[in-house]
Design a protein around this motif. Structure first.
Motif, short mmCIF file in Angstrom:
data_model
loop_
_atom_site.label_atom_id
_atom_site.label_comp_id
_atom_site.label_asym_id
_atom_site.label_seq_id
_atom_site.Cartn_x
_atom_site.Cartn_y
_atom_site.Cartn_z
N GLN A 17 -32.84 -53.28 -16.53
CA GLN A 17 -33.08 -53.83 -15.19
C GLN A 17 -32.15 -53.19 -14.17
O GLN A 17 -32.57 -52.82 -13.07
CB GLN A 17 -32.85 -55.34 -15.20
CG GLN A 17 -33.91 -56.14 -15.93
CD GLN A 17 -33.66 -57.63 -15.81
OE1 GLN A 17 -33.14 -58.10 -14.81
NE2 GLN A 17 -34.02 -58.38 -16.84
N ASP A 21 -33.56 -50.97 -11.07
CA ASP A 21 -33.33 -51.36 -9.68
C ASP A 21 -32.56 -50.29 -8.93
O ASP A 21 -32.83 -50.03 -7.75
CB ASP A 21 -32.55 -52.69 -9.65
CG ASP A 21 -33.36 -53.85 -10.20
OD1 ASP A 21 -34.59 -53.71 -10.29
OD2 ASP A 21 -32.75 -54.88 -10.55
N ARG A 25 -33.83 -48.20 -5.60
CA ARG A 25 -33.05 -48.15 -4.35
C ARG A 25 -32.80 -46.71 -3.91
O ARG A 25 -32.85 -46.38 -2.73
CB ARG A 25 -31.71 -48.87 -4.54
CG ARG A 25 -31.80 -50.38 -4.58
CD ARG A 25 -30.43 -51.01 -4.40
NE ARG A 25 -29.49 -50.63 -5.43
CZ ARG A 25 -29.33 -51.28 -6.59
NH1 ARG A 25 -30.06 -52.35 -6.84
NH2 ARG A 25 -28.45 -50.88 -7.48
N THR A 393 -28.53 -55.56 -10.18
CA THR A 393 -29.84 -56.19 -10.26
C THR A 393 -30.39 -56.55 -8.89
O THR A 393 -31.56 -56.34 -8.60
CB THR A 393 -29.78 -57.45 -11.13
OG1 THR A 393 -29.36 -57.09 -12.45
CG2 THR A 393 -31.13 -58.15 -11.21
#
Length: 712
Positions: A17, A21, A25, A393
């Protein structure tokens, strides 16, 4: 709902995760996915993550920028097993990367993948650039330049979201390729980047920049190198002041807390430094600095106790933050005074120390300002992992240290807010009662302490953040209700806030609270109604159970009474028992104001338009004739997005800038070159939502409802 460590099963490992993430980004706006238009969302996402993983591998190996790494991604049709190409700054090294993504962290690399990657290498070596896709052809000149260097180095990179263990057969294939293509000065090697490497890279991106400071000891200092290198001596307060001037609060990254501001103790330090600098040393305990390395420079004569200037690499003040900050403030008031003030500074190099030693020093040395249990939470390993989980996260801040400013609500929370929210969410109402009686009880350790019941098995970032969001919703709803209540009812709403939050948590389904599924947060929409119904039943329950003369404050600090209240109130809410409406407890109402807010304020106050809603420009007949053709050439010219801003609530799709309704109409007229445009315009009349009307019509409906409905 239980938050004592029992979490639902997680399909995607936490490390995965974090990596996913971080990739989103960094690369969402940089990597092209045009060849996946019309494909299923999960196919598109997996393809993106694989490409982003190859780009991240390029960043790890070449230390290039995100834009440069994204430009090297060639994954797609006719990539011949090469997902990304990276180059060294010198142009003599090249990395050919094949990436494998797995949501479960189980990606592998088999012999077929190895043969495919080697086939791609062979085609590049043959200069068959025209066989590749357009993305590789953009890099052809750089590839050709690398191969033209006799001593070039080529790396075959296996980048996998998994353990990265290659079979013996796969290893043999890659080694034989290296032998075949290498030689005559050219080198071909293979390397593996696995899940642990990518997760460490994500963590490294969040790590604070190391700080180097100097400490000058002119006489009377001592050193020891067994078992760990350390120095102890006097340092001028002027030098301490420069530490803070250069690095401010970053000096205290390993401390249990930040500077606490001008507390009584700290103000005394400032005064003492200015009024009696020579006597300061006698009244002060000294400070402790941890660092990775200590580099001594003898600037006079070399030898023990001779003047030395110590450069401290990756340094942190672990005890004495208040002293360093006070020295800086005293220096700002009277720089000359500090020339005669000295502080005992102990410096310890912890690079060779065993795990936990640095933490022990921090805990043992923090005694100058009164320490609270909350302060030591800041160096708890569990909290450090939670903070990292928040960043990786959620891309949000999780503030640990007392004295450190809490982030804005949308950007994170403090450990205190998180702890209170988790306590309310816990199935045991006694926790809320104990915190009501003593807010610091949330940090109590030991077998009966609250803290291990909340954090003993480290709830993840989703669970904590969503608990905080729900707790905030309860608090905000109570804040709206409270001014309309009077007397005992108002006191129950105030004192019972934590217990009300606890009961609301019991009604909300906890399934999925600790997983990334965004559907869970729709449960927050029911909180306002749950607060109202709970408060309606709680107010009479207090009097029924304990009498209308009972002390409200005492009631909500009693574990026994809170348990009885929760049982009675939850049962009443579930059964829909009769209870006075909340307006029964209202203060006598004064006549409502007939003054009306402006259109935008009315809509924002009532949350009448959801954030992100698309609005359409509605020109009148004259406007349509004048600028209709200009508007038609680009549909975005007639579109704006609603954002929650009282002065500029519209974001124009064309330029992404914010405008007031009137300001955007005028801007559109100006951009269209309408020279005969009128000098005045009522902007809200010209912006509307399909099937809902213009901003003016929406505001009118809200105003009419305000005057015909009771708020509660």
């Amino acid at each position: 709902m239980t938050l004592s460590g029992q979490q639902s099963g997680r399909r995607t490992p936490l490390e995965v995760q974090h990596i996913r993430d971080a990739l989103k980004r960094e690369f969402s706006a940089l990597i092209s996915m045009s060849d996946y238009e019309g494909r299923q969302p999960h196919e598109r996402e997996n393809a993106f993550l694989s490409r982003a993983l190859s780009a991240r591998a390029t960043r790890i190996l070449t230390d290039c920028t995100s834009d440069e790494a994204a430009a090297g991604v060639i994954d797609g049709r006719n990539d011949f097993g090469i997902d990304a190409v990276g180059f060294s700054a010198s142009g003599s090294e090249m990395w050919l990367i094949q990436a494998k993504w797995s949501d479960r962290g189980q990606a592998g690399f088999d012999t077929a993948a190895a043969h495919k990657l080697i086939h791609g290498l062979k085609k590049l070596d043959n200069r068959d650039f025209d066989h590749f896709n357009a993305r590789l052809q953009l890099l052809a000149d750089r590839v050709r330049a690398v191969f033209s260097i006799p001593t070039c180095k080529i790396y075959l990179v296996v980048a996998v979201l998994g353990e990265g263990r290659l079979s013996q057969e796969t290893e043999t294939i890659l080694r034989e390729a290296a032998q075949e293509f290498g030689g005559y000065g050219r080198t071909v090697r293979h390397c593996v980047l696995n899940q642990a490497d990518f997760h460490q890279a994500v963590r490294d991106d969040l790590a604070p920049e190391p700080i180097d400071i100097t400490a000058t000891m002119t006489e009377g200092w001592h050193s020891r190198d067994t078992p760990y290198l350390a120095y102890d001596g006097l340092v001028c307060a002027q030098e301490l002041a420069t530490w803070y001037a250069d690095h401010s609060e970053k000096l205290y990254d390993r401390n249990v807390r930040r500077s606490l501001g001008l507390t009584d103790v700290n103000q005394t330090l400032v005064t003492s430094l200015i009024n009696d600098p020579q006597g300061f040393w006698y009244r002060h305990n000294g400070i402790t600095v941890q660092c990775d390395e200590i580099d001594p420079e003898f600037f006079a004569q070399r030898g023990p106790s001779k003047p030395v200037r110590l450069t401290l690499r990756n340094a942190s003040v672990v005890n004495g933050a208040q002293t360093v900050t006070s020295a800086h403030r005293a220096y700002e008031q009277d720089p000359d005074a500090l020339a005669d003030a000295f502080v005992t500074v102990r410096i310890i190099s912890v690079s060779d120390a065993p795990a936990g030693f640095a933490k022990e020093i921090t805990e043992a040395t923090n005694t100058q300002n009164r320490m609270e249990r909350r302060d030591f939470i800041a160096i708890d390993d569990v909290q450090a992992k939670v903070r990292e989980d928040f960043r990786l996260t959620l891309d949000k801040d999780y503030v640990l240290r007392r004295g450190e400013t809490a982030p804005p609500p949308d950007f994170g929370c403090s450990v205190h807010e998180a702890a209170v929210a988790l306590a309310c969410a816990h199935q045991d109402p006694a926790l809320s009662a104990r915190i009501n009686g003593n807010p610091d009880s949330v940090w109590e350790d030991g077998p009966h302490g609250i803290y291990p019941r909340l954090f003993g098995q480290q709830p993840n970032a989703y669970q904590i953040w969503r608990s905080v969001l729900l707790f905030r919703k309860v608090r905000d709803r109570l804040h709206r209700c409270r001014p309309m209540l009077s007397g005992r009812a108002a006191s129950i709403a105030d004192s019972g806030a934590l217990l009300i939050a606890h009961m609301v948590f019991q009604f909300v389904d906890a399934d999925g609270i600790d997983e990334p599924d965004p559907e869970w947060e729709s449960a927050l929409d029911t909180v306002g109604e749950l607060v109202d119904s709970t408060l309606k039943q709680l107010i009479p329950s207090v009097d029924k159970l304990f009498g209308d003369g009972s002390y409200v404050t005492t009631t909500f600090t009693s574990e026994y009474r809170c348990e009885r209240l929760v049982a009675a109130t939850l049962r009443a809410v579930e059964e829909g028992a009769d209870a006075p409406d909340l307006k029964h407890y209202q203060k006598p109402s004064a006549s409502k104001s007939t003054s009306r807010s402006n259109v935008v304020s009315l809509i924002l106050n009532a949350d009448g338009i959801a954030f992100g809603t698309e609005l359409t420009y509605l020109p009148g007949p004259t406007e349509a004739r004048a600028i209709g053709d200009w508007l038609a050439t680009d549909p975005d010219r007639s579109c704006a997005i609603w954002i929650k801003n009282r002065t500029k609530p519209l974001q124009w799709k064309v330029d992404g800038k914010r405008y007031s309704p009137t300001g955007l109409v005028r801007h559109i007229w100006q951009q269209a070159g309408w020279k005969e445009a009128p000098s005045t315009v009522r902007g809200p009349k010209h912006w509307g939502i399909q099937n809902e009307g213009t901003l003016i019509e929406i505001a009118d409906r809200i105003w009419q409802q305000y005057h015909t409905d009771e708020i509660l």
